[in-house]
Design an enzyme around this catalytic site. Structure first.
Site, PDB file in Angstrom:
ATOM      1  N   CYS A 358       0.841  -1.204   0.000  1.00 46.95           N
ATOM      2  CA  CYS A 358       0.000   0.000   0.000  1.00 46.95           C
ATOM      3  C   CYS A 358       0.872   1.249   0.000  1.00 46.95           C
ATOM      4  CB  CYS A 358      -0.919  -0.029   1.227  1.00 46.95           C
ATOM      5  SG  CYS A 358      -1.886   1.460   1.404  1.00 46.95           S
ATOM      6  N   CYS A 361      -0.536   4.189   2.107  1.00 45.93           N
ATOM      7  CA  CYS A 361      -0.365   4.142   3.561  1.00 45.93           C
ATOM      8  C   CYS A 361       1.096   4.356   3.943  1.00 45.93           C
ATOM      9  CB  CYS A 361      -0.784   2.784   4.122  1.00 45.93           C
ATOM     10  SG  CYS A 361      -2.225   2.092   3.388  1.00 45.93           S
ATOM     11  N   ASP A 362       2.003   3.741   3.199  1.00 48.75           N
ATOM     12  CA  ASP A 362       3.384   3.642   3.671  1.00 48.75           C
ATOM     13  C   ASP A 362       4.379   4.486   2.888  1.00 48.75           C
ATOM     14  OD1 ASP A 362       2.279   1.745   5.325  1.00 48.75           O
ATOM     15  OD2 ASP A 362       2.767   0.084   3.996  1.00 48.75           O
TER      16      ASP A 362
END
Ligand code: NDP
Length: 555
Positions: A358, A361-362
């Site tokens: 992801c 997200c990261d």
């Protein structure tokens, strides 16, 4: 240009003022900082507080240096740190609110300013059982879509039990060393008394159970609410297909519930930018999900965090979840698809320590660092562009000699000078504590090389989530998707739509399929006029059922 920025700022300010309108309690906020340490973040925090205190007089701001005696009293050691009403609560924000973190700050203020925030009976019961001190740490980042949910879980606990529960919300961007010490490579990441209790966001009860037991709880959600619910249609999955099916089914008069074990919106929630959903020229995946969820909630109940264990044949069909049973006349499986794994050495061990599925997200965590993006489809291209956009040094690694992604995306990769390694396979992901290098093989020459990288992102397609379908005895296609015709599966009363049924995976298509599956050309039609009676000569449904299905409609 300037005018439009000002307009946007004014708009944001209005939104914040609206959200903070009517706070009934005063909230003193303390900002601690030290000149020369994280100055950029201190300035961000200062300007955030100035915005907040300008929209409501219930917020007062007090600023001190880290050498102020009160810093020692409250045990403040990081610059910048915010304390919210420290005489009453032990809630620290270490860093400055950026991006998605604004949602957390606003929620914090609403909870503090309006009372304690509601807990349902089951959650309150778990919280009551906690009788010894707990020190919570939640690592978050401004680009993490799941962080606000987990931060909110922790905030509610710290507000409900200030005498026992202390909380630090830590921005990984402003506190990279601290994040590295806790191996918080992906966020949100939650610790209780320095023990890891959650990677990712959790449903409220699971979070509280994890806090109680000081270890990650992944199942055994307690029973709550009704133990058996009667309804016309149960939709499993709250992605675009499930949500749009919910809207259409409810609008056609069917009692409908939507069950979602994980994140609302499915894959869309982790898509950085969507540019091809009609009516939305350019919108973040999470923003699109928020709009869809808000719309669906106008019509249907969405049970988030509730996992379906099995669907048993009817009539009526029984949908057994980890909390209760639903008796339903029809079930729509819109369970979507999950990320494919590469299955090479190092992938699992370094998951969350540099290996990620992801980028939304990261990605931010890898700013200024070197990463690879594995895959050659639209996802790999879109996500590589996103990483490049947030200053991550990304190289695309693809096993074939050309990309499968749309031309327009391939052109953008070239325009942005993003390197692409063709005919290249990743054989191993290496690193002691986190990703340090990858072993690559050119599948034409068989030559093996290593590449120093700090991150490995994967976008190599999906596996359809067909476990429930399999258990219910549905036939699958050769590719592993649920077999369907006009959304009907091979078991009467069970339907399917969206990515789990195969085909071209686009948000607009999943949403369209959900709508059609639920509507007068799908489930609604079948419940009014059961095809299994006429086509199969099989009285599957109770003869009175038609009166139930058609309530409110004159036939
Ligand atoms: P795809 O299945 O389209 O592509 C997967 C890619 O990963 C392929 O290039 C495939 O390589 C590669 N791959 C698969 N398995 C492996 C493996 N074991 N090792 C190495 N490489 C592997 O998946 P996407 O997620 O990209 O897209 C799914 C759907 O969603 C598509 O329909 C796409 O169009 C859509 N989408 C649309 C977007 C948009 O329009 N904005 C954004 C994202 C997705 P190979 O070609 O060799 O099989």
């Amino acid at each position: 240009m300037k005018k439009s920025t000002e307009t946007q700022n004014e708009h944001d300010l209005k939104q914040i003022a609206k959200q903070l309108k009517g706070l009934s309690r005063k909230i003193p906020i303390y900002l601690y900082s030290e000149a020369g340490v994280n100055d950029v973040f201190s300035e961000e925090a200062r300007s955030a507080l100035s915005v907040l205190s300008s929209v409501t007089e219930m917020i007062t701001v007090h600023e001190h240096g880290l050498n102020d005696p009160s810093a020692e009293k409250w045990n403040v050691v990081h610059s910048p740190t915010l304390l919210f009403h420290p005489e009453r609560y032990r809630i620290k924000w270490i860093g400055a609110p950026l991006g998605e973190e604004w949602r957390i700050i606003i929620e914090t203020l609403v909870l503090l300013g309006n009372g304690n925030g509601l807990y349902d009976r089951e959650a309150a019961r778990i919280l009551d059982r906690i009788q010894t001190p707990r020190n919570l740490k939640v690592f978050v980042s401004g680009s993490c879509l799941y962080c606000p949910q987990q931060a909110l879980n922790a905030l509610k606990a710290a507000i409900h039990k200030p005498e026992l529960i202390s909380l630090s919300i830590i921005d990984t961007k402003a506190n990279q060393k601290l994040a590295a010490r806790y191996k918080a490579h992906s966020v949100p990441r939650t610790y209780v008394d320095d023990l890891l209790i959650a990677k990712g966001a959790q449903p409220e009860e699971l979070f509280l159970l994890s806090v109680e037991k000081k270890s990650q709880q992944t199942s055994s959600l307690p029973e709550k609410g009704e133990s058996e619910v009667d309804t016309d249609l149960v939709i499993v999955g709250a992605g675009p297909a499930g949500l749009s099916a919910g809207i259409y089914a409810a609008r056609s008069g069917l009692g409908t519930v939507v069950l979602e074990k994980g994140v609302l919106g499915g894959q869309v929630a982790t898509t950085p930018v969507v540019e091809n959903y009609p009516g939305m020229k350019q919108i973040g995946g999470q923003a699109l999900v928020d709009i869809m969820v808000m719309h669906a909630q106008e019509y249907v109940r969405i049970f988030q965090g509730e996992e379906v264990i099995e669907v048993l044949p009817g009539p009526p069909l029984t949908v057994r979840t980890d909390r209760r049973s639903f008796k339903a006349n029809a079930v729509l499986l819109a369970t979507g698809a999950v990320n494919k794994r590469l299955d090479v050495p190092g992938e699992s061990r370094l998951g969350g320590r540099g290996v990620s599925y992801c980028s939304t997200c990261d990605g931010f965590f890898f700013r200024g660092q070197k990463v690879i993006m594995i895959g050659g489809g639209d996802s790999a291209a879109t996500e590589a562009l996103h990483l490049n956009n947030i200053d991550v040094d990304v190289t695309v690694v693809h096993r074939k000699d050309s990309l499968k992604a749309q031309d327009v995306l391939v052109q953008q990769l070239h325009q942005n000078n993003i390197p692409i390694l063709y005919n290249t396979e990743v054989m191993e992901i290496r690193g002691k504590h986190s990703v340090e290098e990858v072993l690559l093989m050119n599948n034409r020459t068989k030559e093996r090389t290593t590449l120093d990288v700090q991150g490995v992102f994967l976008a190599i397609g999906y596996n359809p989530a067909v476990e429930l379908a399999r258990k219910a005895g549905l036939t699958l296609t050769d590719e592993g998707y649920i077999q369907q015709e006009n959304y009907r599966t091979t078991v009467p009363g069970i339907y399917t739509a969206g990515d789990v049924s195969g085909g071209f995976k686009q948000i607009v298509i999943a949403a369209g399929q959900g709508a059609e599956a639920a509507s007068a050309s799908g489930i609604f039609r079948d419940l009014v006029n059961p095809y299994w009676k006429t086509e199969r000569g099989n009285h599957y449904w109770h003869p009175d059922a038609i009166h139930i299905y058609c309530r409110g409609y004159e036939l």
